[in-house]
Write an enzyme that holds these catalytic residues in place. Sequence first.
Site, PDB file in Angstrom:
ATOM      1  N   GLY A  75       0.724  -5.138   0.793  1.00 28.92           N
ATOM      2  CA  GLY A  75      -0.448  -5.210  -0.069  1.00 28.92           C
ATOM      3  C   GLY A  75      -0.135  -5.855  -1.419  1.00 28.92           C
ATOM      4  O   GLY A  75      -1.026  -6.430  -2.060  1.00 28.92           O
ATOM      5  N   GLU A 122       4.786  -5.217   7.055  1.00 30.79           N
ATOM      6  CA  GLU A 122       4.047  -4.164   7.770  1.00 30.79           C
ATOM      7  C   GLU A 122       4.568  -3.944   9.182  1.00 30.79           C
ATOM      8  O   GLU A 122       4.579  -2.828   9.689  1.00 30.79           O
ATOM      9  CB  GLU A 122       2.547  -4.514   7.808  1.00 30.79           C
ATOM     10  CG  GLU A 122       1.828  -4.393   6.468  1.00 30.79           C
ATOM     11  CD  GLU A 122       1.883  -5.653   5.627  1.00 30.79           C
ATOM     12  OE1 GLU A 122       2.699  -6.554   5.921  1.00 30.79           O
ATOM     13  OE2 GLU A 122       1.116  -5.740   4.649  1.00 30.79           O
ATOM     14  N   ALA A 166       0.853  -1.184   0.000  1.00 30.16           N
ATOM     15  CA  ALA A 166       0.000   0.000   0.000  1.00 30.16           C
ATOM     16  C   ALA A 166       0.893   1.241   0.000  1.00 30.16           C
ATOM     17  O   ALA A 166       2.052   1.176   0.422  1.00 30.16           O
ATOM     18  CB  ALA A 166      -0.879  -0.012   1.241  1.00 30.16           C
ATOM     19  N   GLU A 177      -0.474  -9.383  -0.804  1.00 28.43           N
ATOM     20  CA  GLU A 177      -1.897  -9.658  -0.557  1.00 28.43           C
ATOM     21  C   GLU A 177      -2.686  -9.685  -1.864  1.00 28.43           C
ATOM     22  O   GLU A 177      -3.558 -10.523  -2.070  1.00 28.43           O
ATOM     23  CB  GLU A 177      -2.464  -8.599   0.407  1.00 28.43           C
ATOM     24  CG  GLU A 177      -1.906  -8.765   1.821  1.00 28.43           C
ATOM     25  CD  GLU A 177      -2.247  -7.601   2.746  1.00 28.43           C
ATOM     26  OE1 GLU A 177      -2.048  -6.440   2.352  1.00 28.43           O
ATOM     27  OE2 GLU A 177      -2.699  -7.860   3.871  1.00 28.43           O
TER      28      GLU A 177
HETATM   29  C1  LIG Z   1      -1.956  -3.182   2.512  1.00 28.86           C
HETATM   30  C2  LIG Z   1      -1.506  -3.258   3.930  1.00 28.86           C
HETATM   31  C3  LIG Z   1      -2.604  -2.800   4.836  1.00 28.86           C
HETATM   32  O1  LIG Z   1      -1.255  -4.593   4.273  1.00 28.86           O
HETATM   33  C4  LIG Z   1      -0.329  -2.390   4.278  1.00 28.86           C
HETATM   34  C5  LIG Z   1       0.885  -2.325   3.405  1.00 28.86           C
HETATM   35  O2  LIG Z   1       1.016  -2.800   2.309  1.00 28.86           O
HETATM   36  S1  LIG Z   1       2.096  -1.393   4.139  1.00 28.86           S
HETATM   37  C6  LIG Z   1       3.382  -1.369   2.935  1.00 28.86           C
HETATM   38  C7  LIG Z   1       4.236  -2.565   3.032  1.00 28.86           C
HETATM   39  N1  LIG Z   1       5.386  -2.419   2.162  1.00 28.86           N
HETATM   40  C8  LIG Z   1       6.564  -2.014   2.604  1.00 28.86           C
HETATM   41  O3  LIG Z   1       6.774  -1.723   3.777  1.00 28.86           O
HETATM   42  C9  LIG Z   1       7.671  -1.914   1.551  1.00 28.86           C
HETATM   43  C10 LIG Z   1       8.179  -0.492   1.442  1.00 28.86           C
HETATM   44  N2  LIG Z   1       9.243  -0.377   0.469  1.00 28.86           N
HETATM   45  C11 LIG Z   1      10.506  -0.812   0.705  1.00 28.86           C
HETATM   46  O4  LIG Z   1      10.805  -1.378   1.735  1.00 28.86           O
HETATM   47  C12 LIG Z   1      11.527  -0.541  -0.362  1.00 28.86           C
HETATM   48  O5  LIG Z   1      11.031   0.470  -1.200  1.00 28.86           O
HETATM   49  C13 LIG Z   1      11.843  -1.802  -1.232  1.00 28.86           C
HETATM   50  C14 LIG Z   1      12.627  -2.816  -0.366  1.00 28.86           C
HETATM   51  C15 LIG Z   1      10.611  -2.431  -1.813  1.00 28.86           C
HETATM   52  C16 LIG Z   1      12.761  -1.358  -2.424  1.00 28.86           C
HETATM   53  O6  LIG Z   1      13.865  -0.632  -1.947  1.00 28.86           O
HETATM   54  P1  LIG Z   1      14.741   0.241  -2.969  1.00 28.86           P
HETATM   55  O7  LIG Z   1      15.054  -0.542  -4.188  1.00 28.86           O
HETATM   56  O8  LIG Z   1      15.868   0.802  -2.169  1.00 28.86           O
HETATM   57  O9  LIG Z   1      13.761   1.415  -3.474  1.00 28.86           O
HETATM   58  P2  LIG Z   1      13.307   2.716  -2.656  1.00 28.86           P
HETATM   59  O10 LIG Z   1      14.270   3.822  -2.890  1.00 28.86           O
HETATM   60  O11 LIG Z   1      12.990   2.375  -1.250  1.00 28.86           O
HETATM   61  O12 LIG Z   1      11.892   3.034  -3.375  1.00 28.86           O
HETATM   62  C17 LIG Z   1      11.837   3.707  -4.635  1.00 28.86           C
HETATM   63  C18 LIG Z   1      10.711   4.725  -4.543  1.00 28.86           C
HETATM   64  O13 LIG Z   1       9.480   4.035  -4.314  1.00 28.86           O
HETATM   65  C19 LIG Z   1       8.872   4.531  -3.117  1.00 28.86           C
HETATM   66  N3  LIG Z   1       8.159   3.446  -2.437  1.00 28.86           N
HETATM   67  C20 LIG Z   1       8.538   2.179  -2.272  1.00 28.86           C
HETATM   68  N4  LIG Z   1       7.608   1.480  -1.617  1.00 28.86           N
HETATM   69  C21 LIG Z   1       6.619   2.339  -1.336  1.00 28.86           C
HETATM   70  C22 LIG Z   1       5.378   2.216  -0.654  1.00 28.86           C
HETATM   71  N5  LIG Z   1       4.934   1.035  -0.166  1.00 28.86           N
HETATM   72  N6  LIG Z   1       4.614   3.307  -0.543  1.00 28.86           N
HETATM   73  C23 LIG Z   1       4.986   4.502  -1.060  1.00 28.86           C
HETATM   74  N7  LIG Z   1       6.152   4.670  -1.734  1.00 28.86           N
HETATM   75  C24 LIG Z   1       6.955   3.607  -1.853  1.00 28.86           C
HETATM   76  C25 LIG Z   1      10.043   5.057  -2.288  1.00 28.86           C
HETATM   77  O14 LIG Z   1       9.613   5.945  -1.325  1.00 28.86           O
HETATM   78  C26 LIG Z   1      10.891   5.674  -3.379  1.00 28.86           C
HETATM   79  O15 LIG Z   1      10.349   6.905  -3.783  1.00 28.86           O
HETATM   80  P3  LIG Z   1      11.082   8.303  -3.448  1.00 28.86           P
HETATM   81  O16 LIG Z   1      10.964   8.472  -1.969  1.00 28.86           O
HETATM   82  O17 LIG Z   1      12.498   8.151  -3.896  1.00 28.86           O
HETATM   83  O18 LIG Z   1      10.292   9.321  -4.191  1.00 28.86           O
END
Ligand SMILES: CC(C)(O)CC(=O)SCCNC(=O)CCNC(=O)[C@H](O)C(C)(C)COP(=O)(O)OP(=O)(O)OC[C@H]1O[C@@H](n2cnc3c(N)ncnc32)[C@H](O)[C@@H]1OP(=O)(O)O
Length: 258
Positions: free
Chosen positions: A109, A132, A65, A112
């Site tokens: 998500g 999460e 998400a 999911e």
């Molecule tokens: C649906 C529910 C209720 O179950 C809840 C959820 O889904 S909560 C979300 C769970 N997901 C996460 O916690 C994963 C978050 N992302 C990461 O950990 C990392 O991005 C990665 C390991 C997937 C990849 O890392 P990397 O290659 O180093 O890329 P980044 O620089 O981190 O990301 C690039 C760019 O994308 C944006 N980004 C990544 N994931 C998300 C996200 N889930 N939501 C919003 N934005 C996301 C990240 O912020 C980067 O953007 P910029 O900040 O550079 O503009």
Amino acid sequence: MTFENIILEKQDGVGVITLHRPKALNALCAALIDEMGIALDDLESDDAIGCILVTGSEKTFAAGADIKEMKDKTFQQAYGEDFITKGWERLSQTRKPVIAAVAGYALGGGCEIAMMCDFILAADTAKFGQPEITIGTIPGSGGTQRLTRFVGKSKAMELCLTGRMMDAEEAERAGLVARVVPAAELQEEAMKTARKIAGLSRPVVLMAKEAVNRAFETTLAEGVKFERRLFHATFALEDQKEGMAAFAEKRAPAWKNR
Ligand SMILES: CC(C)(O)CC(=O)SCCNC(=O)CCNC(=O)[C@H](O)C(C)(C)COP(=O)(O)OP(=O)(O)OC[C@H]1O[C@@H](n2cnc3c(N)ncnc32)[C@H](O)[C@@H]1OP(=O)(O)O
């Protein structure tokens, strides 16, 4: 039909939904979920479509998400709008078969959404997880429930409590993934599989999907009874007569989808 966060394509009886927010690793914002719902409605009502494929990019299926979008929500907002239910469950309610073709990250998500599909084909680059817990919350769209049914309590618990990612090979061994293929072959293999399903009798495919899904919702005895009733129902279809006649006459069946 054009969208901002997904791409919808139709070919050879297959509807392909590609998640497309490259700058945010396909993070599932509300607009993307709404667009996917519109695309699914369109594909479900299109008689030319017999199978749906949901996919992402080479690097990411979906990184969960959209954290930036939801981070400031209050409890009142989350509870009041039943956050994450609206729209998200649309995929799991799809009657036509849906395949997830996953390369790269399928997290939170993203994992999911993949689990709401009927089965997952994974590239050898795929990584699945429910991280999460590492951002101060828990899965909110079925992660704790569907993952546990796929991989069992012990592994689901470990993944949900630590946020650890598992690679494609581990996911296949654990029963989350139907098949792993080399990344370069994922899209071709997924299309081949989707075309195969789309080329079968439509009502029989729907019945097979409904029967398998019943296994998750009822007892074995009730499930077997349900399966038998649907099996009997296939004998009311012209396609059952055609399929079996074609086998006996050593020719390809010509499905009428009725
Ligand atoms: C649906 C529910 C209720 O179950 C809840 C959820 O889904 S909560 C979300 C769970 N997901 C996460 O916690 C994963 C978050 N992302 C990461 O950990 C990392 O991005 C990665 C390991 C997937 C990849 O890392 P990397 O290659 O180093 O890329 P980044 O620089 O981190 O990301 C690039 C760019 O994308 C944006 N980004 C990544 N994931 C998300 C996200 N889930 N939501 C919003 N934005 C996301 C990240 O912020 C980067 O953007 P910029 O900040 O550079 O503009």
